[in-house]
Motif scaffolding. Structure first.
Motif, PDB file in Angstrom:
ATOM      1  N   ALA A   1      -0.586   1.102 -10.800  1.00  0.00           N
ATOM      2  CA  ALA A   1       0.455   0.851  -9.806  1.00  0.00           C
ATOM      3  C   ALA A   1       0.440  -0.605  -9.354  1.00  0.00           C
ATOM      4  O   ALA A   1       1.487  -1.260  -9.286  1.00  0.00           O
ATOM      5  CB  ALA A   1       0.279   1.792  -8.617  1.00  0.00           C
ATOM      6  N   LEU A   2      -0.760  -1.120  -9.062  1.00  0.00           N
ATOM      7  CA  LEU A   2      -0.877  -2.519  -8.637  1.00  0.00           C
ATOM      8  C   LEU A   2      -0.422  -3.478  -9.727  1.00  0.00           C
ATOM      9  O   LEU A   2       0.265  -4.464  -9.452  1.00  0.00           O
ATOM     10  CB  LEU A   2      -2.319  -2.824  -8.235  1.00  0.00           C
ATOM     11  N   ALA A   3      -0.778  -3.179 -10.976  1.00  0.00           N
ATOM     12  CA  ALA A   3      -0.381  -4.036 -12.102  1.00  0.00           C
ATOM     13  C   ALA A   3       1.146  -4.081 -12.234  1.00  0.00           C
ATOM     14  O   ALA A   3       1.731  -5.145 -12.451  1.00  0.00           O
ATOM     15  CB  ALA A   3      -1.019  -3.557 -13.400  1.00  0.00           C
TER      16      ALA A   3
ATOM     17  N   HIS B   1       0.822  -1.215   0.000  1.00  0.00           N
ATOM     18  CA  HIS B   1       0.000   0.000   0.000  1.00  0.00           C
ATOM     19  C   HIS B   1       0.860   1.271   0.000  1.00  0.00           C
ATOM     20  O   HIS B   1       0.491   2.268  -0.601  1.00  0.00           O
ATOM     21  CB  HIS B   1      -0.999  -0.008   1.177  1.00  0.00           C
ATOM     22  N   VAL B   2       2.027   1.207   0.641  1.00  0.00           N
ATOM     23  CA  VAL B   2       2.949   2.359   0.638  1.00  0.00           C
ATOM     24  C   VAL B   2       3.510   2.559  -0.767  1.00  0.00           C
ATOM     25  O   VAL B   2       3.585   3.694  -1.265  1.00  0.00           O
ATOM     26  CB  VAL B   2       4.098   2.136   1.657  1.00  0.00           C
ATOM     27  N   ARG B   3       3.871   1.464  -1.413  1.00  0.00           N
ATOM     28  CA  ARG B   3       4.429   1.545  -2.765  1.00  0.00           C
ATOM     29  C   ARG B   3       3.387   2.080  -3.748  1.00  0.00           C
ATOM     30  O   ARG B   3       3.695   2.899  -4.614  1.00  0.00           O
ATOM     31  CB  ARG B   3       4.947   0.169  -3.187  1.00  0.00           C
ATOM     32  N   VAL B   4       2.147   1.627  -3.614  1.00  0.00           N
ATOM     33  CA  VAL B   4       1.063   2.116  -4.478  1.00  0.00           C
ATOM     34  C   VAL B   4       0.889   3.620  -4.300  1.00  0.00           C
ATOM     35  O   VAL B   4       0.818   4.373  -5.277  1.00  0.00           O
ATOM     36  CB  VAL B   4      -0.260   1.361  -4.191  1.00  0.00           C
ATOM     37  N   GLU B   5       0.862   4.075  -3.051  1.00  0.00           N
ATOM     38  CA  GLU B   5       0.727   5.514  -2.776  1.00  0.00           C
ATOM     39  C   GLU B   5       1.857   6.307  -3.421  1.00  0.00           C
ATOM     40  O   GLU B   5       1.632   7.362  -4.014  1.00  0.00           O
ATOM     41  CB  GLU B   5       0.721   5.772  -1.259  1.00  0.00           C
TER      42      GLU B   5
ATOM     43  N   GLU C   1       1.518   9.129  -6.292  1.00  0.00           N
ATOM     44  CA  GLU C   1       1.939  10.502  -5.982  1.00  0.00           C
ATOM     45  C   GLU C   1       3.092  10.973  -6.874  1.00  0.00           C
ATOM     46  O   GLU C   1       3.060  12.073  -7.424  1.00  0.00           O
ATOM     47  CB  GLU C   1       2.368  10.588  -4.516  1.00  0.00           C
ATOM     48  N   HIS C   2       4.122  10.134  -7.021  1.00  0.00           N
ATOM     49  CA  HIS C   2       5.340  10.578  -7.707  1.00  0.00           C
ATOM     50  C   HIS C   2       5.347  10.310  -9.211  1.00  0.00           C
ATOM     51  O   HIS C   2       6.060  10.970  -9.949  1.00  0.00           O
ATOM     52  CB  HIS C   2       6.574   9.929  -7.073  1.00  0.00           C
ATOM     53  N   ARG C   3       4.595   9.312  -9.643  1.00  0.00           N
ATOM     54  CA  ARG C   3       4.615   8.976 -11.073  1.00  0.00           C
ATOM     55  C   ARG C   3       3.274   9.179 -11.754  1.00  0.00           C
ATOM     56  O   ARG C   3       3.121   8.874 -12.939  1.00  0.00           O
ATOM     57  CB  ARG C   3       5.085   7.527 -11.276  1.00  0.00           C
TER      58      ARG C   3
END
Length: 197
Positions: free
Chosen positions: A152-154, A135-139, A143-145
């Motif tokens: 993001a999940l894919a 969930h942190v990576r998805v956020e 936000e950044h990309r």
């Protein structure tokens, strides 16, 4: 010389760790940068790709159109295999050259996102994994990309699992906290790597 493998999934904070290690004096080799270099205009690998996939994979200035190539290979497993058969050996050769050119007393950090997924023939002295919950990576990716949550999940799910990466790890840097939390762990890792035995 010590050769350190640094890996982590997309959005894991791997680049932050690489930058901090470079600030300490590590000689960082970025696998993504090497992969771009080996397909620059005039390279053997780019000529082979054009021969295989046609001139439609080039931009007007003769450089690789990554989007056009991606459209071909990410829907065709055989095309992706052929792409990798051209690019991966070129990346390995260039990386080996860069490692050989590093000062003999240096700590070389090979920053490679797909360490688990790729065929690496390197003998690493240690493998460092950047780790953060999904969930942190998805956020971060949103936000950044500017990715949508589904994108993001894919991307995360197309890579090796966290468990697969952690099985290889000698050191794990938890990047789920603030920047100082990450830096403190990297600084401690650097102390360990530079300890005279």
């Amino acid at each position: 010389m010590k050769l350190i493998g640094l890996t982590g999934g997309i959005g894991s904070g791997k680049s932050t760790i690489a930058r901090r290690l470079a600030e300490h004096g590590a000689h960082v080799i970025d696998a993504d940068q090497v992969a771009r270099e080996v397909v620059e205009p005039g390279s053997t690998a780019l000529a082979q790709l054009v021969k295989l996939f046609g001139v439609d994979i080039l931009t007007e200035d003769g450089s690789l159109n990554r989007g056009a190539l991606g459209d071909i290979v990410f829907t065709d497993a055989e095309a992706l295999r052929k792409l990798n058969a051209i690019v991966h050996p070129a990346v390995r050769e260039r990386t080996a050259l860069l490692i050989s050119q590093a000062p003999q007393d240096s700590i070389v950090v090979y920053d490679v996102p797909l360490l688990v997924e790729s065929d690496n023939s390197y003998t690493f002295d240690a493998i460092v994994v950047a780790s953060a919950p999904e969930h942190v990576r998805v956020e971060r990716l949103m936000e950044h990309r500017g990715m949508l949550e589904s994108e993001a999940l894919a991307r995360i799910q197309s890579q090796a699992t966290e468990e697969e990466r952690l099985r290889l790890a000698n050191h794990v840097i938890d990047t789920s906290g603030d920047l100082l939390h990450t830096y403190n762990q990297v600084d401690a890792l650097w102390q360990e790597l530079t300890k005279v035995e």
